[in-house]
Scaffold this active site. Structure first.
Site, short mmCIF file in Angstrom:
data_model
loop_
_atom_site.label_atom_id
_atom_site.label_comp_id
_atom_site.label_asym_id
_atom_site.label_seq_id
_atom_site.Cartn_x
_atom_site.Cartn_y
_atom_site.Cartn_z
N THR A 246 0.84 -1.20 0.00
CA THR A 246 0.00 0.00 0.00
C THR A 246 0.87 1.25 0.00
O THR A 246 0.62 2.21 -0.74
CB THR A 246 -0.91 0.02 1.24
OG1 THR A 246 -1.64 -1.20 1.30
CG2 THR A 246 -1.87 1.19 1.20
N THR A 247 1.93 1.24 0.82
CA THR A 247 2.83 2.39 0.93
C THR A 247 3.61 2.61 -0.35
O THR A 247 4.06 3.72 -0.62
CB THR A 247 3.76 2.21 2.14
OG1 THR A 247 2.97 1.88 3.29
CG2 THR A 247 4.58 3.45 2.43
N TYR B 269 -13.00 -3.76 -1.65
CA TYR B 269 -14.19 -3.29 -2.37
C TYR B 269 -15.28 -4.35 -2.55
O TYR B 269 -16.43 -4.09 -2.30
CB TYR B 269 -13.83 -2.69 -3.75
CG TYR B 269 -15.03 -2.06 -4.42
CD1 TYR B 269 -15.51 -0.83 -4.02
CD2 TYR B 269 -15.73 -2.74 -5.43
CE1 TYR B 269 -16.64 -0.27 -4.60
CE2 TYR B 269 -16.86 -2.18 -6.02
CZ TYR B 269 -17.32 -0.96 -5.60
OH TYR B 269 -18.43 -0.41 -6.16
N TYR C 73 -2.35 -10.38 4.48
CA TYR C 73 -2.36 -8.98 4.92
C TYR C 73 -3.80 -8.57 5.22
O TYR C 73 -4.63 -8.49 4.31
CB TYR C 73 -1.73 -8.11 3.82
CG TYR C 73 -1.69 -6.61 4.07
CD1 TYR C 73 -1.87 -6.06 5.34
CD2 TYR C 73 -1.46 -5.74 3.02
CE1 TYR C 73 -1.82 -4.70 5.55
CE2 TYR C 73 -1.40 -4.36 3.21
CZ TYR C 73 -1.59 -3.85 4.48
OH TYR C 73 -1.54 -2.49 4.69
N ARG D 65 -8.81 -0.26 5.28
CA ARG D 65 -8.71 -0.01 3.84
C ARG D 65 -9.57 -0.96 3.00
O ARG D 65 -10.08 -0.58 1.95
CB ARG D 65 -7.25 -0.11 3.37
CG ARG D 65 -6.41 1.08 3.77
CD ARG D 65 -4.98 0.96 3.23
NE ARG D 65 -4.19 2.12 3.56
CZ ARG D 65 -4.07 3.22 2.80
NH1 ARG D 65 -4.72 3.31 1.67
NH2 ARG D 65 -3.30 4.21 3.19
N LYS E 25 0.47 -10.16 8.04
CA LYS E 25 0.61 -8.76 8.47
C LYS E 25 -0.76 -8.35 8.99
O LYS E 25 -1.72 -8.23 8.20
CB LYS E 25 1.05 -7.86 7.31
CG LYS E 25 1.09 -6.38 7.67
CD LYS E 25 1.40 -5.52 6.45
CE LYS E 25 1.38 -4.03 6.83
NZ LYS E 25 1.63 -3.15 5.66
N ILE F 251 5.67 -4.68 9.66
CA ILE F 251 5.88 -4.13 8.32
C ILE F 251 5.52 -2.66 8.45
O ILE F 251 4.37 -2.30 8.68
CB ILE F 251 5.05 -4.87 7.26
CG1 ILE F 251 5.57 -6.32 7.15
CG2 ILE F 251 5.16 -4.15 5.91
CD1 ILE F 251 4.85 -7.18 6.14
#
Length: 293
Positions: A45-46, A108, A134, A139, A162, A204
């Site tokens: 994501t980052t 989504y 993850y 999100r 994660k 992370i």
């Protein structure tokens, strides 16, 4: 010590003229390793995985693997909200030489717990590479429950998670229900220290982008059981951790490494926009207090 442990950076992807700044990425990776980072996650994501093309995604991972050259593990972000696309990305990561993949809960489309199980089972069976799950409900909307994680932990290629629910209760349930060798990593810098103290193996990290040495020292102190030192480091870094979310991630982290002179341009891709003045002042203040500026 396990292969996947400590402070693993979710590395930003630098862009110049909206194209990957390859030299900038190489420089960032070397800066990370020279300052004690225990692993690299490209295309998380980052790393703005949501706005890079498949070709760019593949190139970022290839370049990361080549630059790291075996010095630390590379955990390639390969998540998508399509199972078929996730499998394609995982196959590409394996071909590029990544050590493992990081696969996010599909966003989504809000799958059921059974849908999550079947999604990750299909990935694990399709590609022979270690998979780290993850979970980031803030999100993805969907929260993968500890019971589902425990089912997935029984599959051979699924080695860890994660966990970014920021819930120590949920993290505890995962550790309690999963095998002893299942790797639990915090997905939130704030919970990295307590996660280790209840049985996790590290984090992370977003904050590692600007302060790899600090986050590495924090995780090493916690993993060695030095509660006093870990507490001191945790609270010294806490304002910096907070500043990383003064604007949507990875906007502050990218601006931070630009302010440090590590990349030429800290701008994200749309729909993310440049950091606003209030968040910038918060970021600069925290970075100055941490001795980074």
């Amino acid at each position: 010590m396990e292969k996947y442990h400590g402070a693993i950076v979710a590395i930003v992807t630098p862009f110049i003229n909206n194209k990957i700044d390859e030299q900038g990425l190489v420089d960032l990776i070397n800066f990370q390793i020279e300052n004690g980072t225990h692993g690299i996650v490209p295309c998380g994501t980052t790393g703005e995985s949501a706005t890079v093309s498949f070709d760019e995604h593949k190139r970022i991972i290839e370049l990361t693997v080549k630059t790291v050259a075996g010095r630390v593990p590379v955990i390639a972000g390969t998540g998508a909200n399509s199972t078929a696309e996730s499998i394609d990305l995982a196959k590409s990561a394996k071909a590029s030489g990544a050590d493992a993949t990081l696969s996010v809960v599909p966003y989504y489309n809000k799958p059921s717990q059974e849908g999550l199980y079947q999604h990750f089972k299909a990935i694990a069976e399709a590609v022979d590479i270690p998979v780290i799950l993850y979970n980031v409900p803030s999100r993805t909307v969907t929260n993968m429950l500890p019971e589902t994680v425990a089912r997935l932990a029984e599959l051979e290629n699924i080695i860890g998670i994660k966990e970014a629910s920021a819930s120590l209760q949920q993290i505890s349930e995962i550790i309690r229900q999963c095998p002893d060798d299942f790797i639990v990593l915090s997905g939130d810098d704030f919970t990295s220290m307590p996660t280790v103290f209840i049985g996790g193996k590290g984090v992370i990290s977003v904050t590692s982008n600007v302060h790899p040495r600090g986050m590495a020292d924090l995780m090493e102190a916690a993993l060695s059981g030095d509660i006093k030192k870990a507490n001191e480091i945790h609270y010294s870094l806490f304002p910096l951790m907070t500043s990383m979310f003064a604007a949507p991630n990875p906007v502050p982290a990218k601006k931070g490494v630009e302010l440090m002179g590590k990349i030429k341009n800290g701008l994200p891709r749309l729909p993310l926009t440049e950091i606003d003045d209030k968040a910038l002042q918060t970021l600069k203040g925290a970075m100055k207090d941490a001795g980074l500026l």
